[in-house]
Design a protein around this motif. Structure first.
Motif, mmCIF file in Angstrom:
data_model
loop_
_atom_site.group_PDB
_atom_site.id
_atom_site.type_symbol
_atom_site.label_atom_id
_atom_site.label_comp_id
_atom_site.label_asym_id
_atom_site.label_seq_id
_atom_site.Cartn_x
_atom_site.Cartn_y
_atom_site.Cartn_z
ATOM 1 N N ILE A 1 0.855 -1.195 0.000
ATOM 2 C CA ILE A 1 0.000 0.000 0.000
ATOM 3 C C ILE A 1 0.890 1.244 0.000
ATOM 4 N N GLY A 2 0.599 2.151 -0.916
ATOM 5 C CA GLY A 2 1.297 3.424 -0.986
ATOM 6 C C GLY A 2 0.295 4.571 -0.941
ATOM 7 N N LYS A 3 0.800 5.802 -0.918
ATOM 8 C CA LYS A 3 -0.093 6.968 -0.894
ATOM 9 C C LYS A 3 -0.884 7.095 -2.184
ATOM 10 N N GLU A 4 -0.235 6.839 -3.323
ATOM 11 C CA GLU A 4 -0.878 7.040 -4.619
ATOM 12 C C GLU A 4 -1.726 5.851 -5.055
ATOM 13 N N LEU A 5 -1.243 4.642 -4.753
ATOM 14 C CA LEU A 5 -1.943 3.416 -5.130
ATOM 15 C C LEU A 5 -1.319 2.246 -4.404
ATOM 16 N N GLY A 6 -1.922 1.088 -4.593
ATOM 17 C CA GLY A 6 -1.390 -0.138 -4.009
ATOM 18 C C GLY A 6 -1.476 -1.261 -5.014
ATOM 19 N N CYS A 7 -0.721 -2.325 -4.747
ATOM 20 C CA CYS A 7 -0.715 -3.494 -5.616
ATOM 21 C C CYS A 7 -0.886 -4.751 -4.780
ATOM 22 N N VAL A 8 -1.468 -5.769 -5.403
ATOM 23 C CA VAL A 8 -1.652 -7.070 -4.775
ATOM 24 C C VAL A 8 -1.117 -8.121 -5.731
ATOM 25 N N VAL A 9 -0.421 -9.128 -5.199
ATOM 26 C CA VAL A 9 -0.031 -10.277 -6.006
ATOM 27 C C VAL A 9 -0.501 -11.539 -5.307
ATOM 28 N N GLU A 10 -0.718 -12.555 -6.119
ATOM 29 C CA GLU A 10 -1.102 -13.847 -5.589
ATOM 30 C C GLU A 10 -0.193 -14.906 -6.200
ATOM 31 N N THR A 11 0.126 -15.911 -5.414
ATOM 32 C CA THR A 11 0.931 -17.021 -5.907
ATOM 33 C C THR A 11 0.613 -18.263 -5.087
ATOM 34 N N THR A 12 0.969 -19.413 -5.638
ATOM 35 C CA THR A 12 0.689 -20.681 -4.962
ATOM 36 C C THR A 12 1.875 -21.614 -5.125
ATOM 37 N N PHE B 1 8.650 -10.263 -3.476
ATOM 38 C CA PHE B 1 9.462 -9.754 -4.585
ATOM 39 C C PHE B 1 8.574 -9.165 -5.678
ATOM 40 N N MET B 2 7.522 -9.923 -6.063
ATOM 41 C CA MET B 2 6.667 -9.472 -7.168
ATOM 42 C C MET B 2 5.933 -8.183 -6.833
ATOM 43 N N VAL B 3 5.397 -8.082 -5.604
ATOM 44 C CA VAL B 3 4.632 -6.874 -5.272
ATOM 45 C C VAL B 3 5.560 -5.664 -5.123
ATOM 46 N N LYS B 4 6.757 -5.874 -4.593
ATOM 47 C CA LYS B 4 7.716 -4.771 -4.508
ATOM 48 C C LYS B 4 8.110 -4.303 -5.908
ATOM 49 N N TYR B 5 8.305 -5.252 -6.811
ATOM 50 C CA TYR B 5 8.657 -4.912 -8.185
ATOM 51 C C TYR B 5 7.552 -4.086 -8.839
ATOM 52 N N MET B 6 6.300 -4.508 -8.655
ATOM 53 C CA MET B 6 5.171 -3.773 -9.245
ATOM 54 C C MET B 6 5.133 -2.331 -8.747
ATOM 55 N N MET B 7 5.354 -2.137 -7.460
ATOM 56 C CA MET B 7 5.336 -0.787 -6.899
ATOM 57 C C MET B 7 6.534 0.026 -7.407
ATOM 58 N N GLU B 8 7.693 -0.613 -7.476
ATOM 59 C CA GLU B 8 8.894 0.069 -7.959
ATOM 60 C C GLU B 8 8.708 0.536 -9.404
ATOM 61 N N LYS B 9 8.130 -0.313 -10.257
ATOM 62 C CA LYS B 9 7.909 0.051 -11.660
ATOM 63 C C LYS B 9 6.953 1.235 -11.795
ATOM 64 N N ARG B 10 6.123 1.435 -10.792
ATOM 65 C CA ARG B 10 5.176 2.551 -10.801
ATOM 66 C C ARG B 10 5.712 3.751 -10.021
ATOM 67 N N ASN B 11 6.936 3.633 -9.518
ATOM 68 C CA ASN B 11 7.563 4.696 -8.726
ATOM 69 C C ASN B 11 6.722 5.105 -7.525
ATOM 70 N N VAL B 12 6.150 4.096 -6.852
ATOM 71 C CA VAL B 12 5.333 4.349 -5.669
ATOM 72 C C VAL B 12 6.035 3.748 -4.460
ATOM 73 N N GLU B 13 6.222 4.577 -3.436
ATOM 74 C CA GLU B 13 6.850 4.123 -2.205
ATOM 75 C C GLU B 13 5.859 3.287 -1.394
ATOM 76 N N ILE B 14 6.329 2.170 -0.891
ATOM 77 C CA ILE B 14 5.487 1.286 -0.074
ATOM 78 C C ILE B 14 5.448 1.813 1.350
ATOM 79 N N GLU B 15 4.224 2.038 1.842
ATOM 80 C CA GLU B 15 4.047 2.468 3.225
ATOM 81 C C GLU B 15 3.673 1.308 4.129
ATOM 82 N N ASP B 16 3.033 0.282 3.554
ATOM 83 C CA ASP B 16 2.641 -0.889 4.329
ATOM 84 C C ASP B 16 2.717 -2.110 3.423
ATOM 85 N N LEU B 17 3.259 -3.201 3.953
ATOM 86 C CA LEU B 17 3.380 -4.452 3.208
ATOM 87 C C LEU B 17 2.837 -5.569 4.082
#
Length: 152
Positions: A82-93, A108-124
């Motif tokens: 979760i970031g200020k601008e947006l958040g991302c969710v990933v699922e895996t099994t 790794f995947m969710v951090k990558y998604m946020m990094e590609k969007r230049n959004v700082e993660i506030e909560d993981l």
């Protein structure tokens, strides 16, 4: 935006019944799930899953795996950033894989998604469900999108 993060695991006489039982244990067995992709509004708030109206149409990101091979270790994971601008969710099994490896892959995947969007993660947040199959087992992990229309 409000979300709930849930998980469940169970057995059943068939793959469908095992899946339904896992959904029920997660608290989302009496609603219709609509799988959505993995985006959240900025500053999404995580809440405890409220009681949902039976039959409601509920948007969710859903990670699930079912197996009928006795002894299989099955795992479903969702990772939420979760970031200020947006958040991302990933699922895996995974089946017969290290739970830590599966969780690390999701992180790794969710951090990558946020990094590609230049959004700082506030909560993981990472949620996982694991189960050792006895006959037919299923696990689910889900991010449920909450709105007043679906809450009892």
């Amino acid at each position: 935006m409000k979300i709930a993060i849930v998980s469940g695991n169970d057995e059943g006489p068939t793959e469908l019944n095992a899946f339904d039982n896992a959904l029920t244990k997660a608290g989302i067995g009496d609603v219709n799930l609509i799988k959505v992709s993995s985006m959240l509004a900025g500053n999404a708030k995580v809440e405890k899953l409220p009681e949902l109206k039976a039959g409601s149409m509920v948007n969710c990101v859903l990670s699930t795996v079912t197996s009928k091979n006795k002894g299989d270790e099955i795992t479903a994971v969702v990772a939420v950033a979760i970031g200020k601008e947006l958040g991302c969710v990933v699922e895996t099994t995974g089946i017969n894989q290290s739970k830590e490896d599966i969780k690390n892959e999701a992180i790794f995947m969710v951090k990558y998604m946020m990094e590609k969007r230049n959004v700082e993660i506030e909560d993981l947040i990472v949620e996982e469900a694991s189960h050792t199959v006895e006959k037919v087992g299923s696990v689910v992990a889900s991010v449920v999108y909450l709105n007043d229309d679906i809450i009892k």
